[in-house]
Design an enzyme around this catalytic site. Structure first.
Site, short mmCIF file in Angstrom:
data_model
loop_
_atom_site.label_atom_id
_atom_site.label_comp_id
_atom_site.label_asym_id
_atom_site.label_seq_id
_atom_site.Cartn_x
_atom_site.Cartn_y
_atom_site.Cartn_z
N GLU A 32 30.40 -23.77 -22.62
CA GLU A 32 29.13 -24.47 -22.46
C GLU A 32 28.82 -25.22 -23.74
OE1 GLU A 32 25.90 -22.12 -21.07
OE2 GLU A 32 27.19 -21.03 -19.68
N ARG A 33 28.40 -26.45 -23.63
CA ARG A 33 28.04 -27.21 -24.81
C ARG A 33 26.62 -27.71 -24.70
NH1 ARG A 33 33.50 -28.95 -24.09
NH2 ARG A 33 34.71 -28.50 -25.96
N THR A 34 26.05 -27.98 -25.84
CA THR A 34 24.72 -28.59 -25.83
C THR A 34 24.86 -29.98 -25.22
OG1 THR A 34 24.31 -27.42 -27.86
CG2 THR A 34 22.75 -29.13 -27.26
N GLN A 35 24.19 -30.20 -24.14
CA GLN A 35 24.35 -31.47 -23.42
C GLN A 35 23.04 -32.21 -23.32
OE1 GLN A 35 27.05 -32.85 -22.46
NE2 GLN A 35 28.56 -31.22 -22.68
N GLN A 36 22.32 -32.22 -24.42
CA GLN A 36 21.10 -33.01 -24.42
C GLN A 36 20.77 -33.39 -25.85
OE1 GLN A 36 17.66 -30.74 -23.38
NE2 GLN A 36 18.46 -28.87 -24.28
#
Lengths: 266, 247
Positions: free
Chosen positions: A41-45
């Site tokens: 999971e990556r920071t997507q914002q």
């Protein structure tokens, strides 16, 4: 067909053999798997963001503008951030979107210009090369599902040629004589096109400045993530100049008559 | 050399009985056979100059540079094997860029010369490699002002106000000692550097040579670049004129 010989002749599932007469844990499981259990999971914002960047071509080169605000959500968090960055002597980039990603982009651009400088081969990176490089980086990062969350304008003058182009977090690129990112794409583009198109080679610096100032004012009136403090960068054959912070002159007298703004009489 | 035939010079990992490492000393010989390179640390910056011996008339002018740029504010000049000079400058560039990556600021010269010294010294430790056949003059301007260093094939390095390596180093050093280095302007330093290179060049023994001069200082916006063409021509003309009055 189960290809693991240790599984042959045995119950498919430990539920069938409650007394476990065989070593359960040394065998591969054949049950349903959660393919995303170990997914990354990556920071997507974006977190700290800048809003519009505007740029136009004019007689002597390129003019670009962006305000000094870096927002934290809807909070006007940092009010003295420069979102314009000179790359070498011929190029300016302006960024909307995530400011930490923009700072990372500044360091990688600094790295490649330094590398190019140390070669001492008489060549230097111009705006076209910088833009091509950025588009490759942005596209590669979106392909890894980990984009650099920015919309960037790249402008400059080299060998007598004006260059102005856009690249964003998807790796999308395009070029025009007027460009804007973010909210400016909705509000400023029609104004800029009206004022600039067809006059790219005749507009003087003063006229261009007035066009930019007017668009920045419209943006400050209508874009809630904007600030009345902005910088203008000018790239000409002579090099890159980034101005001090300028103030947007606004007039709010019209608001008197609007319910919700002025003093309420009822 | 007395050591020949004694068997103590077969590897850089063997001492002679009196504590010398002959392979490293032979590397020093490679440096002594090369064209002279000098460096001047003056008030505001650093000037590097090289006597590049041209071994063939067929070579393109300006080919095979011996002054390289390491980072925006650092340059180096080598004397010795040309290919080793390229290797060391590549390594120095890598070190400078890795320093930038880690600390997000331009590398101080001390940091680069430290790493370069370790790198050169590592090549005196193993039987699988040979020591560097070069001495390197590293010059630059950082937050502490100008500085100048020389790394030798053994890996040892010292800081200098004026440095000379290669064939004509003895004469060049005596010339450098006559100068008031910390009072020279950058332009004066370029003139002196050109004069010294022309002075130490041995017309009788050597064939043609090309002069190479670079600088780092206020005139170059504190970046390491070869000096502008007009200044170069002026320096070269003055050097030739000075040589005639000298003789």
């Amino acid at each position: 067909m189960d290809h693991f010989p240790t599984n042959w002749g045995r119950p498919r599932h430990e539920g069938f053999d409650a007394y476990g007469t065989f070593p359960i844990h040394q065998r591969p499981t054949n049950g349903p798997k959660d393919a995303f259990k170990e997914g990354i999971e990556r920071t997507q914002q974006p977190i700290v963001t800048g809003t519009s960047v505007l740029a136009i071509k004019y007689k002597d080169g390129i003019m670009m503008a962006a305000d000094n605000l870096a927002s934290y959500g809807s909070l006007a968090r940092f009010k003295d951030i420069s979102r314009l960055h000179a790359v070498g002597n011929n190029t300016i980039i302006g960024a909307g979107g995530d400011m930490s990603d923009f700072q990372y982009i500044q360091t990688i651009l600094d790295d490649i210009t330094t590398e190019e400088f140390t070669a001492q081969d008489g060549h230097s990176l111009g705006p076209a090369e910088i833009h091509e490089y950025l588009s490759q980086v942005m596209y590669a990062r979106r392909t890894k599902m980990n984009p650099l969350w920015n919309a960037l304008l790249v402008g400059g003058v080299k060998d007598g040629k004006k260059f102005l182009a856009y690249v964003d977090l998807l790796g999308t690129t395009y070029s025009a004589s007027t460009l804007a990112t973010g909210f400016g794409g909705h509000l400023a583009i029609p104004l800029l096109r009206e004022a600039v198109e067809g006059r790219e080679d005749t507009l003087t610096e003063e006229e261009a400045l007035r066009i930019i100032e007017n668009s920045m004012r419209v943006l400050f009136y209508r874009d809630a993530r904007s600030l009345n403090k902005y910088q203008v960068a000018i790239v000409t054959e002579a090099g890159v100049k980034i101005s001090e912070s300028l103030k947007v002159e606004t007039s709010w007298s019209f608001a008197e008559g609007i319910r919700g703004y002025g003093a309420q009489t009822q | 050399m007395t050591s020949i035939g004694t068997g103590y010079d077969l590897s850089a990992s063997t001492y002679s009985p009196d504590g010398r490492i002959f392979q490293v000393e032979y590397a020093g010989k490679a440096v002594e056979n090369s064209g002279t390179a000098i460096g001047l640390k003056v008030k505001d910056g650093v000037v590097l100059a090289v006597e590049k011996l041209v071994h063939s008339k067929l070579l393109v002018p300006d080919a095979n540079r011996r002054i390289q740029t390491v980072d925006r504010h650092i340059g180096l000049a080598t004397a010795g094997l040309l290919a080793d000079g390229r290797n060391i400058s590549n390594r120095a560039r890598d070190e400078a860029s890795s320093y930038r990556d880690i600390y997000r600021s331009p590398a101080p010269l001390k940091a680069i010369i430290d790493r370069l010294g370790l790198y050169v010294q590592a090549y005196t430790l193993y039987s699988s490699v040979r020591p560097f056949g070069i001495s390197t003059i590293l010059g630059g301007v950082d937050e502490n002002g100008p500085s100048l260093y020389v790394v030798e094939p053994s890996g040892v390095f010292f800081g200098y106000n004026g440095a000379a390596i290669g064939k004509g180093r003895q004469l060049a050093k005596t010339e450098l000692e006559k100068l008031k280095l910390n009072e020279l302007s950058m332009r004066e330093a370029v003139m002196e550097a050109a004069r010294i290179i022309y002075l130490v060049h041995d017309d009788a023994k050597e064939k043609d040579f090309e002069l190479e001069i670079s600088w780092i200082g206020p005139e170059s916006n504190y970046t390491h670049v070869h000096v502008p063409k007009d200044l170069f021509n002026e320096a070269e003309a003055q050097a030739k004129a000075a040589l005639e009055t000298f003789e």
